[in-house]
Enzyme design. Structure first.
Site, short mmCIF file in Angstrom:
data_model
loop_
_atom_site.label_atom_id
_atom_site.label_comp_id
_atom_site.label_asym_id
_atom_site.label_seq_id
_atom_site.Cartn_x
_atom_site.Cartn_y
_atom_site.Cartn_z
N PRO A 89 21.71 137.88 110.97
CG PRO A 89 19.71 138.74 110.44
CD PRO A 89 20.39 137.62 110.43
CD GLU A 116 10.16 135.68 110.86
OE1 GLU A 116 10.74 136.60 111.56
OE2 GLU A 116 9.92 135.71 109.77
NE ARG A 154 39.34 140.38 96.78
CZ ARG A 154 39.75 141.13 95.73
NH1 ARG A 154 39.92 140.59 94.58
NH2 ARG A 154 40.80 141.63 95.78
CG ASP A 169 42.51 144.40 98.14
OD1 ASP A 169 42.65 145.11 96.78
OD2 ASP A 169 41.90 143.17 98.00
CL1 6GU Z 1 24.19 136.85 107.44
N1 6GU Z 1 21.51 137.01 107.05
C1 6GU Z 1 20.37 137.68 107.02
N2 6GU Z 1 19.14 136.99 106.81
N3 6GU Z 1 20.46 138.88 106.80
C2 6GU Z 1 21.62 139.38 107.01
C3 6GU Z 1 22.89 138.94 107.22
C4 6GU Z 1 22.69 137.57 107.35
N4 6GU Z 1 23.86 139.87 107.32
C5 6GU Z 1 23.13 140.92 107.25
N5 6GU Z 1 21.79 140.85 107.17
#
Ligand code: 6GU
Length: 248
Positions: A89, A116, A154, A169
């Protein structure tokens, strides 16, 4: 194109990869997807790959040795080390422009985290391209890795039947709009009829109607797409991608 997915949960992948377009692309040998269980690189008798964070705090952290050794060994298989992507994230946000960039590679290694996070030295040593699929937290990177495989496949030549279908697209480069409404048989269902123009056989009129429909929907739902180009720059008139008769 070759994908290597490095994960603690390899069993999540075969079901997804075994269906539909992805299965066909793999069967036709247009893409290869190898899934590797990082636990195999654990030296622990319980195959542990995580540990408590130095400095304390909640959760567990992925250890550096199994992850780095797994990546290095997998990189020695196949041709060329490939580009290492870490799903986290904290990464830059995936969009169609990033997907197009990834599709240029011959090989992608997708490193999925759980817990984590990753020990920082994994990042320092591998210098991966860190990617997130959006501003929300998933339990791990596996679903994000599938998103990347799905979106990139794709764009691999010959995977889609009709080459034009990706150019048109919604989010491909230079094309930033939502799709127009589509209809198929029957012509009427519970009093809801297919718009007459689609039955008119007038291809010019159909193209104009669709363009206008797409534009209006984009304006209502995703005005941000009209205001920015794929590179994030704001356009002069805020109407990027619009080209209808009304402009002429
Ligand atoms: Cl790539 N991993 C995690 N754990 N949460 C996420 C993500 C990735 N992308 C958005 N949320």
């Amino acid at each position: 194109m070759r994908f290597d997915v490095l994960t603690l949960f390899p069993d999540l992948f075969p079901g997804y990869l075994g269906q539909s377009l992805l299965k066909k692309a793999i069967d036709r040998q247009l893409v290869q997807v190898h899934v590797h269980d990082v636990r195999r690189w654990s030296k622990d008798k319980h195959q542990k790959v995580d540990d408590r964070p130095y400095g304390g705090g909640p959760g567990m952290v992925l250890r550096v040795e199994p992850v780095v050794e797994c990546v290095e060994e997998v990189q020695r298989e196949g041709r060329g080390p490939g580009r290492v992507i870490m799903l986290t994230p904290q990464g830059r946000r995936l969009n169609q422009q990033v997907v197009e960039e990834l599709a240029q590679e011959d090989r992608l290694l997708l490193l999925c985290g759980r817990y984590e996070g990753f020990d920082q030295r994994i990042v320092d040593l591998l210098q991966p391209d860190e990617i997130s699929i959006g501003d929300y937290i998933l339990n791990g990177g596996e679903v994000a890795a599938m998103v990347i495989v799905d979106a990139v496949v794709r764009l691999v030549p010959d995977v889609l039947g009709e080459p034009l279908s990706t150019v048109e697209d919604s989010f491909s480069t230079g094309n930033r709009h939502l799709e127009w409404a589509q209809y198929t048989r029957p012509r009427e269902f519970r009093g809801l009829a297919v718009p007459d123009v689609l039955l008119s056989g007038d291809h010019g009129a159909i193209a104009r109607w669709r363009q206008e429909q797409g534009y209006l929907k984009t304006q209502q739902r995703r005005a941000d797409l009209l205001e920015t180009r794929p590179d994030g720059e704001t356009t002069d008139d805020g109407q990027a991608g619009r080209s209808t008769d009304a402009d002429n």
